[in-house]
Design a protein around this motif. Structure first.
Motif, PDB file in Angstrom:
ATOM      1  N   VAL A 141       0.785  -1.278   0.006  1.00  0.00           N
ATOM      2  CA  VAL A 141      -0.051  -0.136   0.197  1.00  0.00           C
ATOM      3  C   VAL A 141       0.946   1.069  -0.018  1.00  0.00           C
ATOM      4  O   VAL A 141       1.988   1.194   0.654  1.00  0.00           O
ATOM      5  CB  VAL A 141      -0.877  -0.052   1.190  1.00  0.00           C
ATOM      6  CG1 VAL A 141      -1.556   1.275   1.532  1.00  0.00           C
ATOM      7  CG2 VAL A 141      -1.954  -1.009   1.303  1.00  0.00           C
ATOM      8  N   ILE A 191      -8.188  -4.780  -3.825  1.00  0.00           N
ATOM      9  CA  ILE A 191      -8.898  -6.227  -3.625  1.00  0.00           C
ATOM     10  C   ILE A 191      -9.856  -6.203  -2.475  1.00  0.00           C
ATOM     11  O   ILE A 191      -9.377  -5.765  -1.525  1.00  0.00           O
ATOM     12  CB  ILE A 191      -7.989  -7.175  -3.735  1.00  0.00           C
ATOM     13  CG1 ILE A 191      -8.710  -8.461  -3.806  1.00  0.00           C
ATOM     14  CG2 ILE A 191      -7.128  -7.427  -2.535  1.00  0.00           C
ATOM     15  CD1 ILE A 191      -8.934  -8.949  -5.264  1.00  0.00           C
ATOM     16  N   GLY A 196     -14.183 -10.240   3.988  1.00  0.00           N
ATOM     17  CA  GLY A 196     -12.957  -9.333   4.795  1.00  0.00           C
ATOM     18  C   GLY A 196     -13.831  -8.303   5.295  1.00  0.00           C
ATOM     19  O   GLY A 196     -15.228  -8.518   5.349  1.00  0.00           O
TER      20      GLY A 196
HETATM   21  O1  BG6 Z   1     -10.872  -6.962   4.116  1.00  0.00           O
HETATM   22  P1  BG6 Z   1     -10.837  -6.147   3.038  1.00  0.00           P
HETATM   23  O2  BG6 Z   1     -11.368  -4.650   3.297  1.00  0.00           O
HETATM   24  O3  BG6 Z   1     -11.652  -6.525   2.027  1.00  0.00           O
HETATM   25  O4  BG6 Z   1      -9.315  -5.726   2.551  1.00  0.00           O
HETATM   26  C1  BG6 Z   1      -8.636  -7.057   2.155  1.00  0.00           C
HETATM   27  C2  BG6 Z   1      -7.470  -6.810   1.408  1.00  0.00           C
HETATM   28  O5  BG6 Z   1      -6.962  -5.254   1.495  1.00  0.00           O
HETATM   29  C3  BG6 Z   1      -5.769  -5.065   0.585  1.00  0.00           C
HETATM   30  O6  BG6 Z   1      -5.343  -3.562   0.651  1.00  0.00           O
HETATM   31  C4  BG6 Z   1      -4.660  -5.730   1.394  1.00  0.00           C
HETATM   32  O7  BG6 Z   1      -3.311  -5.436   0.706  1.00  0.00           O
HETATM   33  C5  BG6 Z   1      -5.054  -7.249   1.201  1.00  0.00           C
HETATM   34  O8  BG6 Z   1      -4.067  -8.100   1.775  1.00  0.00           O
HETATM   35  C6  BG6 Z   1      -6.558  -7.503   2.054  1.00  0.00           C
HETATM   36  O9  BG6 Z   1      -6.580  -8.959   1.781  1.00  0.00           O
END
Ligand code: BG6
Length: 365
Positions: A141, A191, A196
């Motif tokens: 990031v 992503i 998530g």
């Molecule tokens: O859990 P969220 O908010 O969908 O974000 C997940 C992803 O966010 C990305 O920015 C990370 O680099 C990933 O490793 C991660 O899987």
């Protein structure tokens, strides 16, 4: 039907999980393949993806075969497929731009970042020689310059681009039109993991909306112990990440968007022992019937990188479909389904339906 040839920028945990997944699902059938949103996409199964090139700048990875580099430190994600055969892909030295956060050296040896001494390769040449059709961005990031550099390389080498990080490429009309003109598909940005923090927060926000509950305040706090979280301790790198994550939730609210002081979303802290386990704490405060207050708290605990790979495995196969069909520029349906900051935001249920229509050929992108 041939393989889908991909190249990877950044051999970190997310790359490791994706590659492990390709081998994990090889030889399985639909019935015993757990954890996929689509078993096959127009005939393409996970095992049809082949990694043909990879770039990194860490001395623990550069020069190694990819099958070993994915398990080299500081990678720390759960290993769910141990026996990765020799892949015959040597990790190439990439250019050192803004991929490394300056504070990394403050941490203990295991996590200390060590840049390899090798001269950087000619990225375009490596892409062309490898026959890669799709380039995947897994830089840390905040890698603004490096992402733009590799996006340009994709344009020059004639590869499609999947941008998994919060640097705005697919959602930036200028970049989108460059890919369109070059005849190349583009998916992004940032992503949105399988189950998530973002998809959970969006789904609950949609639930509030559907049930007539006014959301007044919310936060999403995230902790983790992978290099992503370590890198994000440098708050300067977080600008577009916070924007991407916050916008993903605000976009559900439509004309009931929250004032910035009532919505707090972002990576919150680095906890080394958590390794690749990400913990997300969600709080939502709202008002139900009769203007009566209520609140909801959720704790999500999930291995971050397989969670990302669960979506990337579909993005790659949709990208291949676009290549086969000669569709160029941003792929709006799969981007909305798998990315936090797509060119067009759709509610997730709608995005899922659009993806199915894209796969069946009912809609173009
Ligand atoms: O859990 P969220 O908010 O969908 O974000 C997940 C992803 O966010 C990305 O920015 C990370 O680099 C990933 O490793 C991660 O899987």
């Amino acid at each position: 039907m041939g393989k889908i040839k991909i190249a990877i920028i950044g051999v970190g945990n997310c790359a490791s999980s994706l590659i492990q997944g390709i081998y994990y699902y090889t030889g399985k059938n639909e019935e015993d393949a757990i954890g996929l949103m689509h078993w096959d996409i127009d005939g393409y199964k996970p095992e049809d993806i082949e990694v043909v090139a990879a770039f990194d700048i860490d001395k623990r990875k550069v020069g190694k075969d990819l099958s070993e580099a994915i398990f080299a430190p500081p990678n720390c994600t759960k290993i769910f497929c141990e026996n990765i055969p020799w892949m015959d892909v040597e990790v190439a030295m990439g250019p050192v731009l803004d991929g490394v956060a300056s504070h990394m050296k403050e941490y203990d040896e295991k996590y200390t970042f060590s840049v390899a001494d090798e001269e950087p390769v000619d990225v375009v040449e490596v892409l062309e020689d490898s026959g890669a059709e799709i380039l995947l961005n897994y830089l840390p990031v905040g890698s603004e310059k490096a992402t733009r550099y590799y996006a340009k390389c994709a344009l020059e080498a004639g590869t499609a681009f999947i941008n998994n990080i919060p640097v705005f490429i697919a959602s930036n009309p200028k970049w989108a039109s460059r890919f369109e003109k070059a005849g190349l598909p583009l998916i992004g940005d940032d992503i949105k993991a399988q189950i998530g923090a973002t998809i959970t927060h969006r789904t609950l926000t949609q639930l509030f909306k559907n049930r007539g509950v006014r959301l007044d305040r919310t936060y999403q706090l995230n902790t983790g112990g992978n290099t992503d979280f370590l890198n994000m301790l440098n708050r300067d790198r977080l600008h577009s990440k916070k924007k991407s994550k916050t916008e993903a939730v605000q976009s559900i609210l439509g004309d009931e968007r929250l004032d910035p002081e009532n919505i707090h979303i972002g990576p919150s802290d680095y906890v080394a022992w958590q390794k690749d386990n990400k913990v997300c704490y969600l709080r939502m405060e709202g008002r139900i019937f009769g203007d009566v207050p209520m609140n909801l708290e959720v704790r999500l605990s999930v291995e971050d990188s397989p969670n990302s790979a669960g979506c990337v495995i579909d993005a790659i196969r949709c990208c291949k479909l676009a290549l086969k069909r000669g569709i160029a520029g941003p792929l709006t349906s799969i981007s909305a389904y798998t990315m936090k900051h797509p060119p067009i935001q759709y509610p997730d249920e709608k995005a899922a339906k659009l993806v199915d229509k894209f796969i069946s050929g009912e809609i173009e992108r």
